[in-house]
Write a protein that holds these residues in place. Structure first.
Motif, PDB file in Angstrom:
ATOM      1  N   PHE A   4       2.997  -8.620  -7.148  1.00 46.67           N
ATOM      2  CA  PHE A   4       2.114  -7.518  -7.531  1.00 46.67           C
ATOM      3  C   PHE A   4       0.867  -7.480  -6.646  1.00 46.67           C
ATOM      4  N   LYS A   5       0.323  -8.628  -6.327  1.00 48.85           N
ATOM      5  CA  LYS A   5      -0.867  -8.661  -5.475  1.00 48.85           C
ATOM      6  C   LYS A   5      -0.542  -8.183  -4.059  1.00 48.85           C
ATOM      7  N   GLN A   6       0.664  -8.479  -3.586  1.00 52.98           N
ATOM      8  CA  GLN A   6       1.069  -8.008  -2.264  1.00 52.98           C
ATOM      9  C   GLN A   6       1.309  -6.500  -2.249  1.00 52.98           C
ATOM     10  N   LEU A   7       1.600  -5.935  -3.409  1.00 56.04           N
ATOM     11  CA  LEU A   7       1.821  -4.491  -3.515  1.00 56.04           C
ATOM     12  C   LEU A   7       0.526  -3.707  -3.722  1.00 56.04           C
ATOM     13  N   LEU A   8      -0.542  -4.383  -4.073  1.00 53.18           N
ATOM     14  CA  LEU A   8      -1.812  -3.698  -4.337  1.00 53.18           C
ATOM     15  C   LEU A   8      -2.300  -2.849  -3.160  1.00 53.18           C
ATOM     16  N   PRO A   9      -2.212  -3.329  -1.909  1.00 53.23           N
ATOM     17  CA  PRO A   9      -2.677  -2.491  -0.791  1.00 53.23           C
ATOM     18  C   PRO A   9      -1.886  -1.198  -0.629  1.00 53.23           C
ATOM     19  N   ILE A  10      -0.684  -1.137  -1.178  1.00 57.56           N
ATOM     20  CA  ILE A  10       0.093   0.103  -1.171  1.00 57.56           C
ATOM     21  C   ILE A  10      -0.326   0.984  -2.342  1.00 57.56           C
ATOM     22  N   TYR A  11      -0.527   0.360  -3.474  1.00 58.63           N
ATOM     23  CA  TYR A  11      -0.928   1.098  -4.674  1.00 58.63           C
ATOM     24  C   TYR A  11      -2.282   1.787  -4.508  1.00 58.63           C
TER      25      TYR A  11
END
Length: 208
Positions: A188-195
């Motif tokens: 989830f933390k790795q996806l945050l920059p996309i979110y």
């Protein structure tokens, strides 16, 4: 936390039986892990995240084919907003960022999905991508598949964007709760920059 036995809920082919198992076996695990996930998603000064455990209220005959908890910065809903999902298909646990059909017009009104390409390409090995949240099938998030997913999102009206990690039912991680929980949080933390840029775009669309 999550174990191989959790997938046994899908062996019950009745609506009432599977719903009972979801509510008594899976939902408590979602609710237990949700505060930790929210704490790791939260950015100081930004609106809070909320957990939305799937209720499957539209199921009247057939049992749910998957189940999940979604995390969005809207207290009342999540489908019309970019969001994260943690859930189970019969053959995998999934950890995803989603732009669903209900959210797509707001995204396209404010940004080009191609702008996310550098962030998607920066994801580590092991991530997957899809244009349909309603089926378990995904593709590896290779440069070619990322480009194709962006193209489909732009070209087809009901094409969505789903990206994240999946853990197969027979993965040894299910024997190590701490390691699995850490993978969930890390993903989830790795996806945050996309979110984050997508959320900014959708928020701007709702303000217009």
């Amino acid at each position: 936390m999550f174990t191989n036995q959790d997938f046994d809920i899908f062996n019950d082919q009745t609506l009432a039986g599977r719903m009972h198992l979801i509510k008594t076996v899976i939902d408590p695990k979602f609710e237990q892990l949700a505060p930790t996930i929210i704490a790791n998603l939260q950015t100081p000064g930004e609106p809070p995240f909320y957990a939305h455990v799937a209720k499957h209220l539209r199921r009247f005959k057939n049992p749910p084919v998957d189940t999940w908890v979604a995390f969005s910065q809207n207290k009342r809903s999540y489908k019309a907003w970019p969001h994260f999902e943690l859930g189970l298909w019969p053959d995998r646990l999934f950890i995803y960022f989603d732009i669903l059909d209900e959210c797509k017009p707001a995204v396209q009104a404010q940004m080009q999905l191609a702008d996310l390409a550098p962030r998607l390409l920066a994801l580590p090995t092991g991530f997957v991508i899809s244009n349909n949240h309603g089926v378990p099938t995904t593709e590896s998030a290779t440069p070619a598949n990322i480009t194709q997913a962006i193209k489909k999102f732009d070209q087809y009206k009901h094409s969505e964007l789903v990206v994240g990690r999946a853990v197969g039912v027979n993965d040894p991680l299910f024997e190590d709760a701490d390691a699995l929980n850490q993978l969930i949080i890390t993903t989830f933390k790795q996806l945050l920059p996309i979110y984050q840029p997508v959320m900014a775009a959708v928020s701007a669309a709702h303000e217009d």
